[in-house]
Each structure stands twice: as structure tokens, then as C-alpha cells.
Design an enzyme around this catalytic site. Sequence first.
Site, short mmCIF file in Angstrom:
data_model
loop_
_atom_site.label_atom_id
_atom_site.label_comp_id
_atom_site.label_asym_id
_atom_site.label_seq_id
_atom_site.Cartn_x
_atom_site.Cartn_y
_atom_site.Cartn_z
CG PHE A 1 -16.78 20.17 -45.79
CD1 PHE A 1 -17.81 20.40 -46.49
CD2 PHE A 1 -16.72 19.93 -44.09
CE1 PHE A 1 -18.95 20.84 -45.96
CE2 PHE A 1 -18.41 20.76 -44.29
CZ PHE A 1 -19.33 20.66 -44.98
CD GLU A 2 -11.56 19.98 -51.70
OE1 GLU A 2 -10.80 19.21 -52.68
OE2 GLU A 2 -12.05 20.97 -51.93
#
Lengths: 321, 256
Positions: free
Chosen positions: B53-54
Site C-alpha cells: 500500500f502507498e
Amino acid sequence: MPDTLVEPYTRLREKMAQRDRSLREKVVSLEEAAGFVQDGMKVGIGGSTMSRTPMAMLWELIRQHRKDLSISRCIVSTDGDLVFGSGIANHVVTSWFAQGILWGLSKVMRHHVENGGKRYEEWSHMAVGMRFRAGGMGVPFLPTRAMLGSDIVGQRPEAKQIDCPFTGEKLLLVPALNPDVALIHVQRCDPYGNAQIDGLQFMDIDLALAANSVILTTERIVSNDQIRRAPDQTKIPFFCVDAVVEVPYGSAPHECYGLYEPMMRHMEAYVAQVNADPVKGMQEYLDRYFYSPKSWNEYLSLIGMDEVLEATQKGRSIYND
Amino acid sequence: MTEAQRYTASEILAILSARQLQDGQVVFAGIGTPLLAATLAQRTRCPALTILFEGGVVGAFVEPGKLPPSTNDQRCTKRANMVLGSADVLLLLQRGYVDVGFMGGAQIDQFGNLNSSFIGDPAKPKTRLPGTGGGNDISSLTNMIVAMKHEKRRFVEKVDFITSPGFIRGGTSRRDSGLPSGGMWRVITELAVFGFDDRTRRIKVLALNPGVSREEVQDNTGFRLDFDEMLHVTSPPTDHELETLRMLDPDRLFTA
């Protein structure tokens, strides 16, 4: 394009040389800390989206009616709305600008950008990170392979496309971003500003190194002895930091890792109110939650004990098995 | 019960998206259907799927019923392998560690370009959209799966603005723009599964969703569609897929 897009290296070094980087106590009140932020400054904001937003510091700056700030943050949530809606900022540098994916588009952002003459300067998420990192490294730019071929790059004359001198490949150079001041909220730090961050650190280390001054707000001030027992947990060194303010629940209604999750009922009520009327709804929200309370504690009381405790229970549960 | 009543549009979107992932892959997932579908794949066919996930999360293992409201919330980290800074997790894409990127889309065109920035003329936009987030980084640097709602206004011949590049103007234009790796691989909607022609890089229908006709897909698309020679009908969601999906999202945060 302003000539100060990238701050000249000699000026960055001069500013650094003038900073008092000695090991000294720097605990101040929220009101005093706001004095580090002057009208027109470039202000970097730590955390991301609804996480570790330095909300108490923004709350104080809005109460003191700062103006013409240029805000930068990797991703903005309601903090972006609030800096435009209150009028303290006319420019936001970020990669994504809405309240949260659950709520669609921000009518506040739309109102101010489509009709209100305020600027949302869009970069890719990684490009924002490379801009802070270049700032923290003391170099004027970093190369990336993102944004090439898109229309974002066409909107960003600040970025330069080059042919790599080693390989001949196309690369995009993104300019260093050295904010005048960074606002960062952490779980704990000592009175000198040695800051420990639990969980997601986002771009806060690069941001702290890049900025020409840093205001830390912290859930707890701990002793320097405690910091020295776990120096590997220290993410921001004291000499980056110019002011330390202890503000429990300083990110509310956003979350602070391991302590509280976002206060979702408050967020939902906020979104419904400001998206129904981005001017009047925002003004009423600011009057009630920002201008009227006598203190940050009174602001938290307005959010409500039930909401704060529920968010706390969920926040702490990250450590449950 | 008829086939269509067994599941909602957003449920089949999540399930068919999850089927595109393979065990052992490293997938960079955006919020919403991508996060949910990647987690569904991980809990059904792909136990060794690594989800990024960013916000900085490597090897996510999202808890059922505790879906995060964004990919930058603490819930994303529960039982993950590692937490990095967000610039550093995005740099994994640039180095080439990521097999597939997986995100939603607001508007897409025939070459798989995505727009999440402006509706109308960018100089005087009708609507200022939220922007790229990590979308541009992901689509510039790896192979993409896009899961999105199928509407005529969202499937257009040419997007108003390329936020996240697909194959740009088709042919070799993506590579010529300085993006030698990655590109659009699959687009999943509640009506069909799409791929891209190897040479022209134009979108084409690979498979129809159960109960959906060619005409229905074409009628909901703003440009002329090609249909693959091997066009087939996707097999319907299994009970196991539906049960697992509903266990992951009991509050229907992302499957309303």
C-alpha cells in the site's frame, strides 16, 4: 515561475548556520509555536491523509488568521479543505485532494479551485516524496521515471525532462522542496525534540530534514533518558526541531497510530455539512470548532467524549492479537 | 434466484478482479475495490500474494471487518511484514519489485489512459477531481489491473486529461514517452473483462460477464469496441468467493 522555486544552496546553508542546533529545551505553547509560521511562508505538513495530521497546529494557525501560506503535503484530507476554507492558504502542493475515498469529491476544494482562484498544484505521490527528499539531501533535484507521458507533466513546467547523460533514457527531474517550516505530529518526543514515530512514517523524516524549521506537536513529552533507551525508534533528530508542543489528541479528528483511529462520526458530519454548502457550511464549522473554543481541550469536548473514547479503543487495538 | 440477483455489481467487480491475480505475485493495491479484491485473492487462491500500500505497507494482511478507510491508515499495517516511508514503498515500483498494480478508475479511454484530475478543459475545468495520488506512479512503472464502473461517460474515446498513463496514443507511444516498462494489462467492469491488443495497444473485450451481451457492453461504451477472437463468458462467482468477500466487508464499505 518564482525564482525561489529551488532555494539556492548558499542560502539554505546560511539559514542552517544561523539555526541554534544545540541540545536545548524548546517546549512552548501552541500559541507561541504558531509564531514560527509567518504570512506567506511555505509550510510542509507531516502525516498523510487522515493520519498523524498536525491538526492542533493548523487549528491554532487558523485561529490566528495566518494568510497566503503555501501548503505542501503528500496527500491531503480535510486539512486541505480547512486551509482553503479558512483562508490561511491560497496554494496547496499535493498528489490527492479530497476528504477521503469514502466521500467522493471535496466540494470545498472544488469551490476554491474552480471559482475561488486558489491553486491546487498536482504532482504524483512519489514526485512529492522526491521533492522533499531532494530538499533533505541538499541537492536541487532528483530524477524519477514517473509522470513521463502523462498530462500532469505538461502542467508542471517546474519539472524538467532530460535525456540521461549516462544512458540516454528520458527522465524527469523534480525540484527540491525546502519548506520554510514543517508541522509534524508525533507520538512522543523529548523536550529537545528527539521524536519517535510509531507505525507509518510517511514522508516525515525527509520533510523534517528539508524544512528550514520544524514545529513538533506530540501526544507526550518524555524524558531524554527514555529516548536514549530506544534510540533506534528516534526518527527525527533534535537538531532539526525548533519548537515542541505537547498536545494530547493533537490529530483529532484524524488518527494517530496506536493511540486513536479517525473519529468517523465527526468526519461524516463534517463532510455532509461542508459538501452541502462549501462556504456557509465551512464557516459554521470553523465558528463552532475552531474560533469559539477557548482551548484545544474544549475543541475535543465538542467532538465529544464518546467519539474520542471509541476512536481510542480502536486505535489501541492495533496492538491486540 | 437468478444469476444477477446472487451478487451486486460491486461484488462481481471485486471477485473478477481478484481472479486476475496469481499466487506469489507482488501487487501494489489502491484503496476500495483493489484493496478488497487483493485481500480476497489472498484469502482464497493466493495465500502467498504480497500486498503493498502507498502508505508504506509491505505484505499487508487486512483483517476481516476492519477494512481501512484509506491506504494510509493504521489498519493497513495490522500483521504486515514491514512498514516503510511512503516514498520508499513507491520506489519499489521504480526498481521493479512489483508484478502488478491494481487501482480504480474514474475515466478511461481506448488506450487505457486514466483520468482522475479534470473533467472538461484543464485550464477551466468543469470539475476538479482529486488527482493522481500514487496512481500515476503505479501506472507508469508496472503492469496494471483497473477495476471500475462501466458507464458511457467513464469509457470514452479520449480522456480529458491523462493522469495515469496507459498506452498513451497506442502503438509504441508509451515506450517512446520514456515508460519502457509496464502498461495496462486488464480492465475489469461489472459487464466485462478487457485486455489490450499487442500491437495497436487498443482495448478489446476478452470476456463477457455472466448474463451480459455484446450489445450491452458496446451500448455502455463511448467508442467502438473490438471483441477478441477467443471471446468467452466468465464463470459466475462461486459461493466460496461470495462468502469470503462478504466476510471481509460485512459493513459493505467497498461493496455497497
